[in-house]
Scaffold this active site. Sequence first.
Site, PDB file in Angstrom:
ATOM      1  N   ARG A  90       0.834  -1.204   0.000  1.00  0.00           N
ATOM      2  CA  ARG A  90       0.000   0.000   0.000  1.00  0.00           C
ATOM      3  C   ARG A  90       0.866   1.250   0.000  1.00  0.00           C
ATOM      4  O   ARG A  90       0.571   2.226  -0.702  1.00  0.00           O
ATOM      5  CB  ARG A  90      -0.922  -0.007   1.221  1.00  0.00           C
ATOM      6  CG  ARG A  90      -1.765   1.258   1.333  1.00  0.00           C
ATOM      7  CD  ARG A  90      -2.645   1.232   2.558  1.00  0.00           C
ATOM      8  NE  ARG A  90      -3.470   2.447   2.627  1.00  0.00           N
ATOM      9  CZ  ARG A  90      -4.422   2.642   3.534  1.00  0.00           C
ATOM     10  NH1 ARG A  90      -4.671   1.720   4.444  1.00  0.00           N
ATOM     11  NH2 ARG A  90      -5.123   3.760   3.534  1.00  0.00           N
ATOM     12  N   ASN A 144     -10.736  -4.164  -1.441  1.00  0.00           N
ATOM     13  CA  ASN A 144     -10.607  -3.149  -2.489  1.00  0.00           C
ATOM     14  C   ASN A 144      -9.662  -3.586  -3.599  1.00  0.00           C
ATOM     15  O   ASN A 144      -8.750  -4.379  -3.354  1.00  0.00           O
ATOM     16  CB  ASN A 144     -10.082  -1.844  -1.870  1.00  0.00           C
ATOM     17  CG  ASN A 144     -11.169  -1.090  -1.149  1.00  0.00           C
ATOM     18  OD1 ASN A 144     -12.290  -0.998  -1.614  1.00  0.00           O
ATOM     19  ND2 ASN A 144     -10.833  -0.539   0.018  1.00  0.00           N
ATOM     20  N   CYS A 164     -19.200  -1.802   0.726  1.00  0.00           N
ATOM     21  CA  CYS A 164     -18.336  -0.680   1.084  1.00  0.00           C
ATOM     22  C   CYS A 164     -19.001   0.077   2.225  1.00  0.00           C
ATOM     23  O   CYS A 164     -20.232   0.052   2.359  1.00  0.00           O
ATOM     24  CB  CYS A 164     -18.140   0.227  -0.128  1.00  0.00           C
ATOM     25  SG  CYS A 164     -17.077   1.667   0.169  1.00  0.00           S
ATOM     26  N   TYR A 244     -14.040  10.341  -2.131  1.00  0.00           N
ATOM     27  CA  TYR A 244     -13.099   9.904  -3.165  1.00  0.00           C
ATOM     28  C   TYR A 244     -13.183  10.773  -4.408  1.00  0.00           C
ATOM     29  O   TYR A 244     -12.264  10.773  -5.230  1.00  0.00           O
ATOM     30  CB  TYR A 244     -13.351   8.436  -3.535  1.00  0.00           C
ATOM     31  CG  TYR A 244     -12.921   7.475  -2.452  1.00  0.00           C
ATOM     32  CD1 TYR A 244     -11.597   7.026  -2.393  1.00  0.00           C
ATOM     33  CD2 TYR A 244     -13.801   7.025  -1.484  1.00  0.00           C
ATOM     34  CE1 TYR A 244     -11.184   6.156  -1.400  1.00  0.00           C
ATOM     35  CE2 TYR A 244     -13.403   6.156  -0.484  1.00  0.00           C
ATOM     36  CZ  TYR A 244     -12.089   5.724  -0.443  1.00  0.00           C
ATOM     37  OH  TYR A 244     -11.687   4.877   0.553  1.00  0.00           O
TER      38      TYR A 244
END
Length: 421
Positions: A90, A144, A164, A244
């Site tokens: 990540r 994800n 989600c 987002y």
Amino acid sequence: MKLTVVGGGSTYTPELIDGFARLRDTLPLTELVLTDPATDRLELIGALARRIFARQGHQARIVTTTDLDAAVDGADAVLLQLRVGGQAARRQDETWPLECGCVGQETTGAGGLAKALRTVPVVLDIAERVRRTNPHAWIIDFTNPVGIVTRALLQAGHKAIGLCNVAIGFQRKFAALLEVSPSEVHLDHVGLNHLTWETGVRLGGPEGKDVLPELLARHGETIAGDLHLPHALLTRLGTVPSYYLRYFYAHDEVVRELRTKPSRAAEVAAMEQQLLTLYADPSLDEKPELLSQRGGAYYSEAAVDLAASLLTGAGSPYQVVNTRNNGTLPFLPDDAVIEVQAAVDRTGATPLPIPSVDPLYAGLTAAVTTYEDLALEAALHGGRDRVFRALLSHPLIAQYEYAEELTTRLLAHNREHLAWA
């Protein structure tokens, strides 16, 4: 009733365990299996899970195992919450795109594609094991990028649905602002995973009064502040975009910010070490307050509600899920995976009818759906050219020089996770 959590060694898991314990009347589990290849973390979290259940009087048996086939055998539902490559991968996803002047984020843009390439093959392997062992089990994907992963599962014929926590977070936030119960708030939630807009906020259900204009008039500044977007933008849109969307609506501003502070992955990795120390305390028998900063707010409530609807019909009749489009948004292919309100029961999810979508949102949704198509092709079949095409199609990139350089960096940082690279 048996439920299996793949990725049970995640520091998220105590949030899920707390929800299972509190909401045991909604989802009456008799056996909960946590499976994860990380033995040390798995046993640590398994012990805490047993203490949480004991404190709250839950009688279900909790099993920990690294044997995936045994874990899913006989499960009524399998919940996926895994992270291929861990926080180290990540951190890379959030770093190398910035070197090219693009957003570094783990679920969208180049970093999101890297995560999809690592994740889809692993998830499909797990799903095949579930199908061989227990073909009637539901697969609930929280991994994800949820939209791409869920589409991969559905395309392969699995009994799957994506979840989600963005929508339930908005529901809880709006309910608090309106001073009503969350169960009274129904969202007109439209788009793709991590690319959604709240186009209406209704009281009482799908046919209830839309109070979004009132909500924006009275609390627009607060909502905009939470999203780190200008209040004037929300006023002009008349909708509430997912946070987002800031990566799209304020891309360059976000890039400047991300270049001046530690990555979210670094913050989470440090937090995880603190959480694991807390989890090791044999006197701890509840989720610690620090866990609320880890992310995934209300994840457990959403997961319990969805599993209850799929397995017993006892959950909420309408829930926001990731499921096949099937004509719901006519400007997208039927096999696209959309994130919308749906009627959920033992047969699965049926999206509710959606009025005409504003071209401003439909256009971006269609563009990102095209990217997701190409991303899934790259994840399934590999190849530098497929990676390049996916990157070139993404609205956050869309320039061939960026796409070429990002392709080189993506492959360099992910070779150990890509069998074809």
